[in-house]
Each structure stands twice: as C-alpha cells, then as structure tokens.
Design a protein around this motif. Structure first.
Motif, PDB file in Angstrom:
ATOM      1  N   PRO A  35      -6.860  12.008  29.700  1.00 13.98           N
ATOM      2  CA  PRO A  35      -8.147  12.342  29.051  1.00 13.98           C
ATOM      3  C   PRO A  35      -8.045  12.554  27.549  1.00 13.98           C
ATOM      4  O   PRO A  35      -9.033  12.389  26.823  1.00 13.98           O
ATOM      5  N   THR A  36      -6.855  12.921  27.054  1.00  9.46           N
ATOM      6  CA  THR A  36      -6.697  13.143  25.611  1.00  9.46           C
ATOM      7  C   THR A  36      -7.061  11.910  24.803  1.00  9.46           C
ATOM      8  O   THR A  36      -7.585  12.005  23.688  1.00  9.46           O
ATOM      9  N   TRP A  37      -6.790  10.702  25.346  1.00  9.66           N
ATOM     10  CA  TRP A  37      -7.058   9.471  24.627  1.00  9.66           C
ATOM     11  C   TRP A  37      -8.541   9.304  24.328  1.00  9.66           C
ATOM     12  O   TRP A  37      -8.917   8.621  23.363  1.00  9.66           O
ATOM     13  N   TYR A  38      -9.402   9.891  25.140  1.00  7.98           N
ATOM     14  CA  TYR A  38     -10.838   9.757  24.944  1.00  7.98           C
ATOM     15  C   TYR A  38     -11.398  10.799  23.967  1.00  7.98           C
ATOM     16  O   TYR A  38     -12.553  10.706  23.564  1.00  7.98           O
ATOM     17  N   ARG A  39     -10.568  11.773  23.603  1.00  5.32           N
ATOM     18  CA  ARG A  39     -11.041  12.855  22.731  1.00  5.32           C
ATOM     19  C   ARG A  39     -10.488  12.769  21.321  1.00  5.32           C
ATOM     20  O   ARG A  39     -11.146  13.189  20.373  1.00  5.32           O
ATOM     21  N   ILE A  40      -9.254  12.247  21.175  1.00  5.09           N
ATOM     22  CA  ILE A  40      -8.572  12.284  19.880  1.00  5.09           C
ATOM     23  C   ILE A  40      -8.234  10.862  19.434  1.00  5.09           C
ATOM     24  O   ILE A  40      -7.603  10.113  20.180  1.00  5.09           O
ATOM     25  N   PRO A  67       0.839  -1.209   0.000  1.00  2.00           N
ATOM     26  CA  PRO A  67       0.000   0.000   0.000  1.00  2.00           C
ATOM     27  C   PRO A  67       0.867   1.249   0.000  1.00  2.00           C
ATOM     28  O   PRO A  67       1.975   1.256   0.560  1.00  2.00           O
ATOM     29  N   PRO A  68       0.428   2.319  -0.638  1.00  2.00           N
ATOM     30  CA  PRO A  68       1.245   3.542  -0.669  1.00  2.00           C
ATOM     31  C   PRO A  68       1.385   4.207   0.692  1.00  2.00           C
ATOM     32  O   PRO A  68       2.350   4.934   0.940  1.00  2.00           O
ATOM     33  N   SER A  69       0.432   3.956   1.594  1.00  2.00           N
ATOM     34  CA  SER A  69       0.493   4.548   2.940  1.00  2.00           C
ATOM     35  C   SER A  69      -0.188   3.595   3.902  1.00  2.00           C
ATOM     36  O   SER A  69      -1.109   2.862   3.526  1.00  2.00           O
ATOM     37  N   LEU A  70       0.291   3.612   5.140  1.00  2.00           N
ATOM     38  CA  LEU A  70      -0.243   2.695   6.149  1.00  2.00           C
ATOM     39  C   LEU A  70      -0.291   3.419   7.485  1.00  2.00           C
ATOM     40  O   LEU A  70       0.739   3.888   7.989  1.00  2.00           O
ATOM     41  N   ARG A  71      -1.482   3.522   8.046  1.00  2.00           N
ATOM     42  CA  ARG A  71      -1.658   4.162   9.343  1.00  2.00           C
ATOM     43  C   ARG A  71      -2.227   3.155  10.328  1.00  2.00           C
ATOM     44  O   ARG A  71      -3.136   2.404   9.991  1.00  2.00           O
ATOM     45  N   ASP A  72      -1.702   3.167  11.528  1.00  2.00           N
ATOM     46  CA  ASP A  72      -2.192   2.287  12.590  1.00  2.00           C
ATOM     47  C   ASP A  72      -2.861   3.171  13.639  1.00  2.00           C
ATOM     48  O   ASP A  72      -2.205   3.994  14.275  1.00  2.00           O
ATOM     49  N   CYS A  73      -4.166   2.991  13.786  1.00  2.00           N
ATOM     50  CA  CYS A  73      -4.918   3.822  14.731  1.00  2.00           C
ATOM     51  C   CYS A  73      -4.930   3.188  16.116  1.00  2.00           C
ATOM     52  O   CYS A  73      -5.132   1.983  16.252  1.00  2.00           O
ATOM     53  N   LEU A  74      -4.706   3.990  17.132  1.00  2.00           N
ATOM     54  CA  LEU A  74      -4.644   3.526  18.526  1.00  2.00           C
ATOM     55  C   LEU A  74      -5.981   3.805  19.190  1.00  2.00           C
ATOM     56  O   LEU A  74      -6.118   4.721  20.004  1.00  2.00           O
TER      57      LEU A  74
END
Length: 278
Positions: A96-101, A68-75
């Motif tokens: 708290p940032t983890w719950y917003r972004i 793939p030209p790009s690969l993102r892993d979302c947490l």
C-alpha cells in the motif's frame, strides 16, 4: 519554445528550434545557466537576433542539459513496478505504501547520453531493458512545495529514456517470470521514441565488454550459480511496457534489422490525436 544543445566546431552550443532551423544563443551560453526566470527571455532574443542559424538536419543534437547537477528517477508508473515484482518471482501485488508515496532514487548525472548516441549494454547483462519517461527540468529552487506550487518551478520537459540491466540490479534474486518484461534488447537493436512537442530519441543498443572477474569471498553456504542466460525472445515490434500520457502521443519500436531500417511488420499504425496533444 523548444531549446536544444548541439555539437559545433566551437564545442557545444545552445539554441532555440524555429521550424527546421536552430537560432543559436551567444557562444559560451548553456541552458543550465539560463534555467529560471531568464530562459524564455533568452530564447526570445535568440529568435529575434540569433548568433547563428543552422539547419537541425546539419548538426548533432546532444542532451539539452548534458550534465545536470542532480538527477532523480521517480518510480510512479506502477504497472512497471508490478512487472518488476513478477520478474523477481513475486505476485505483482504492490505494498500500500506505493499508492501513498511518490518514491524516487538519485541517479548518476554522468551517465546522461544524447538522443542519437549509442547505448552500451551493462557489462555482464543478459537482460537489458528501457523505460520511456518524461524528464521534468526544474528551473527554480524550492522545497516543501504543494503540487500547485511545484508546477511554477518547472522550466520545461524532455524525453527521458531510462536504460537498465535488471539482472545486475537483482543479481541476488532468482528471476521468476521472464515474460513480465517485454522486448528484451540485444546488440544492434534500434529504439526510436517520438512525442509531439518533445522531439525524438533514436538510439542503438551496443554490446558491452565482459565484466572483470573478481575473487569471490568464501561462502560455505553458497549454492552453485546458474549460468546467466536469457531464454526470453525479444518481442518485435516493441509495443508494450509504456504508459500512455495522452492520446496519440507516444511512439515506440525496436528494430531488428542489420541496417536499422523499419520492416513492414514493425510499422505502427497512426494513432488518433486528441485536441490536447495535436
């Protein structure tokens, strides 16, 4: 409609799964170039007039999009992030940032493996781990989209098994609660993952080479390093560490036998299927 890339005598071919058969797209066609509005139409043409028809059992499946030209892993699976914090000696309480972004990082597209390829353990790793994830394939470019708008840009989904070596990622930390990660993997372990509608991944973990030694830079304040040895035992059968996307969807097991067969103790009882996933 399920699209695949498979190995053939002419190189990698793309096709559409029809029962136990693959209806091939024309030679030289890749799924990457079809992403967008023309993917479904190309699949319908292949089902009606395939370039060739081969049994799924007679070919080796590759990753649907091998590079793939790009690969993102979302947490976004927060229970896993809590486990990471506990393994690093923390309490597991998230900022708290983890719950917003919805955080993510860019991964390396050159490391993509096929669903039945062996997985090499990272050199020097004593803690090897995996996460079962869903890969979302973006077919149409876009930016600054609402969640509702973004859904229209998705071409499809695939299984995504994310392998990692936490001890290499966290080498500058003292790992605290080793039990926070369940089922450490070792050479010869087989991980089989299956999801309805997405297929199966069955990969064997293989020991990697020792890391090449590098001359350390002088650090007058450094403390003696402890040997990197993992005393935690693998938890078999592997049943924890995965979030449930729907009733009866996920299957996961690590197999600790020489021939890769499934011992009775590792067999999973059938899960109830919901109307949405059956």
């Amino acid at each position: 409609m399920r699209f695949v890339t498979y190995a053939s005598a002419d190189g990698a071919r793309a096709g559409v799964v029809n029962g136990d058969l693959i209806h091939a797209l024309p030679k030289g066609t890749t799924l990457l170039e079809l992403l967008g509005r023309s993917l479904r139409q190309a699949g319908e043409r292949a089902l009606a007039a395939p370039d060739e028809v081969v049994p799924v059992a007679d070919v080796t499946l590759k990753a649907p999009i091998p590079r793939p030209p790009s690969l993102r892993d979302c947490l976004c699976f927060l229970d896993h992030m809590r486990g990471c914090l506990r393994a690093a000696g923390g309490t597991g309480t998230l900022d708290p940032t983890w719950y917003r972004i919805p955080a993510f990082y860019f991964a390396n597209p050159a490391t993509v493996l096929g669903p039945y390829d062996d997985v090499p353990i990272s050199p020097g790793s004593a803690w090897f781990d995996f996460e079962l994830e869903i890969g979302t394939v973006i077919g149409v470019a876009g930016r600054d989209l609402t969640p509702e708008q973004a859904e229209g840009h998705i071409a499809g989904y695939t299984l995504f098994c994310d392998w990692s070596a936490p001890c290499c990622l966290l080498e500058h930390l003292d790992l605290g609660d080793l039990a926070a990660f369940r089922g450490w993997l070792k050479d010869g372990d087989v991980v089989s993952l299956r999801a309805e509608g997405l297929g199966e991944v069955r990969q064997t973990v293989r020991a990697g080479a020792a890391p090449h030694p590098l001359a350390a830079r002088p650090d007058p304040t450094a403390r003696p390093r402890r040997p990197r040895v993992n005393p935690a035992r693998s938890a078999l059968p592997y049943t924890k560490g995965l979030h449930q996307v729907g009733d009866g969807v996920w299957e996961c097991r690590a197999i600790d036998t020489a021939d890769g067969s499934i011992p009775d103790s590792a067999r999973r009882k059938p899960l109830r299927k919901s109307k949405e996933t059956s």
